[in-house]
Design an enzyme around this catalytic site. Structure first.
Site, short mmCIF file in Angstrom:
data_model
loop_
_atom_site.label_atom_id
_atom_site.label_comp_id
_atom_site.label_asym_id
_atom_site.label_seq_id
_atom_site.Cartn_x
_atom_site.Cartn_y
_atom_site.Cartn_z
N GLY A 193 1.06 -1.40 0.05
CA GLY A 193 -0.46 -0.07 0.54
C GLY A 193 1.09 1.07 0.16
O GLY A 193 2.31 1.22 -0.18
N TYR A 234 -6.24 -5.62 -13.37
CA TYR A 234 -4.59 -6.15 -13.53
C TYR A 234 -4.78 -6.39 -12.77
O TYR A 234 -3.43 -7.91 -13.32
CB TYR A 234 -4.64 -5.02 -14.40
#
Length: 483
Positions: free
Chosen positions: A118, A257
């Site tokens: 993250g 993706y």
């Protein structure tokens, strides 16, 4: 050696993948296998930290998992029944060994290792304050901010210090932490980045995706919930939720993706969702053509869905070489121009004289799309239409995805007609944002409270962006001074 892919610079890239094991003999070997399955999430560097009950052991290196963690002496040195690992593609901090995770520090309470997927969107703001108070940073990674917040917290108990640190950060984080008191796995309250939990015998496994569980033979148990902390100690697991409950906003681009198609996310097959996106694209943007051709490999599931929905035959009109060296050097403009053919080559006998529909997952800068369209025309295609299995990428991501600045995003500079002209396609269309949500089982995108973080398509960010906003203010101030 730093390795980068010579012809894949026109994709959004995940920052990293994480994998942790608690309570298994040879834990580091399992982590290495899990990281292999997550290699697609980060290909610049890899690291593993283990704990043997008394000492922490770490090995970090630039490059792929293979070549760094396939030697017996490396794995033997990572002793212990608890270990966590990380594969990295940098979005915050320079590409250097000091930023390779897991990061480790000796705190007053003992060793503390952390692997982070993250991006902390107020890391620079917090860093400046921590440095002012005396903290000394050893990396340029946003993840180190969490370690310093834990170290300087006023709480006595380590878990309370950790929670105190997390309450000060904003943005996206899925974390696997190791301490002498046990392993902690957690996600931010919005659950922007993924994290799943599995079991292998009596051991607990945590990973960014379910494919990593499959590789080590673990059974998927459930997702770590947004805002949840899972603590594993001495073979026992407990869960706490220290944050105010809010509606989660997981990253929608995982479906487009990032995740491997053989992963399961939120009890749904990623592969099936991608086929559904292709079907929505065929309904929304039909075109008369002879063949549906995927841009390999990421365009394949959506192309299958488009072909099945439209009735137009699916064919492999582009053949991908899987043996392009990642250290390939481009010594001249001519080699750079021809370079795409080292990885993608037209199936000329199939394409010649045909009207084709190219299916890809996204367009970022547009440079690769342009090369692919030109390749199809050189191979004799009569018409080249392009269909994209995501909405136009108009905004940068600040939650752990390596996105170009907005001025370099093709969709931020052109409308769809302008983009089609840039890539030299006969037509271009993207799936709508509502079509993307329909493929995920929703009737449409909820304007008031969307179920996913889709800021890269809509510009609607679900958190504050303190560092970005402060930087923008600083740039405006600098412009005023120059005036």
């Amino acid at each position: 050696m730093l390795t980068t892919h010579p012809f894949d610079d026109d994709k959004l890239r995940e920052e990293c993948g994480v994998f942790g094991v608690s309570g298994a003999e040879g834990a580091a070997a399992l982590v290495a296998l899990g990281l292999h399955a997550l290699q697609h999430r980060g290909q610049e560097a890899a690291g593993i930290t283990s704990f043997d009950g008394a000492n922490f052991h770490t090995h970090r290196a630039m490059g792929h998992v293979a070549g760094n963690f396939d030697r017996d002496e490396v794995i033997r040195a990572l002793a212990g029944t608890v270990a966590c690992g990380h594969v990295r593609y940098s979005t915050t901090g320079e590409t250097a060994l000091r930023n390779v995770q897991p990061l480790y520090a000796e705190l007053a309470s003992g060793g503390f290792a952390v692997a982070h997927n993250g991006n902390i969107s107020n890391a620079m703001h917090l860093r400046r304050e921590l440095i002012r108070r005396g903290s000394i940073f050893q990396s340029t990674s946003d993840t180190e901010t969490i370690i310093h917040l834990v170290a300087t917290s006023g709480y006595k108990d380590l878990l309370d210090r950790f929670i105190d640190a997390l309450k000060q950060v904003e943005g996206a984080y899925s974390l696997i932490c190791m301490t002498p008191e046990g392993m902690i796995a957690c996600r931010d309250p919005l659950g922007i980045r993924p994290l799943v939990m599995g079991r292998l015998g009596d051991s607990f496994i945590f990973a960014s995706e379910t494919v990593a569980l499959d590789v080590v033979g673990a059974t998927y148990v459930r997702d770590v919930e947004p805002g949840e902390l899972v603590i594993v100690k001495d073979g026992a697991m407990r869960s706490i939720r220290p944050f105010t409950a809010i509606a989660p906003r997981p990253c929608i681009f995982e479906w487009v993706y990032f995740s491997r198609p053989d992963s399961i996310a939120q009890d749904r097959s990623v592969y099936t969702v991608r086929k559904g996106i292709g079907a929505e694209l065929a309904i929304e943007s039909p075109v008369e053509a002879d063949l549906v051709i995927p841009v390999p490999d990421s365009g394949v599931p959506a192309a299958i869905g488009y072909a099945q929905q439209s009735g137009i035959p699916f064919e492999l009109g582009i053949i991908r070489s899987h043996y392009v060296g990642r250290t390939f050097i481009q010594p001249s403009a001519e080699v750079r121009r021809l370079g795409v053919k080292l990885k993608h080559n037209a199936n000329r006998a199939l394409i010649k004289g045909k009207r084709i529909i190219l299916i890809d997952d996204s367009i970022v800068r547009g440079t690769t799309s342009l090369k692919i369209v030109e390749m199809m025309r050189e191979a004799g295609a009569a018409e080249v239409h392009m269909r994209i299995a995501s909405p136009p990428t108009t905004h940068s991501c600040f939650y752990g995805v390596d996105t170009p600045e907005r001025s370099k995003l093709l969709a931020a500079q052109h409308d769809v007609a302008g983009m089609a002209k840039f890539i030299k396609a006969d037509s271009l269309a993207f799936v709508s944002i509502d079509g993307l949500y329909r493929a995920l089982g929703e009737a449409q995108r909820g304007d008031v409270l969307p179920r996913y973080c889709d800021a890269c398509f809509t510009g609607e960010y679900p958190t504050q962006l303190t560092d970005h906003d402060e930087q923008a203010v600083g740039q405006l101030a600098l412009l005023d001074e120059k005036r």
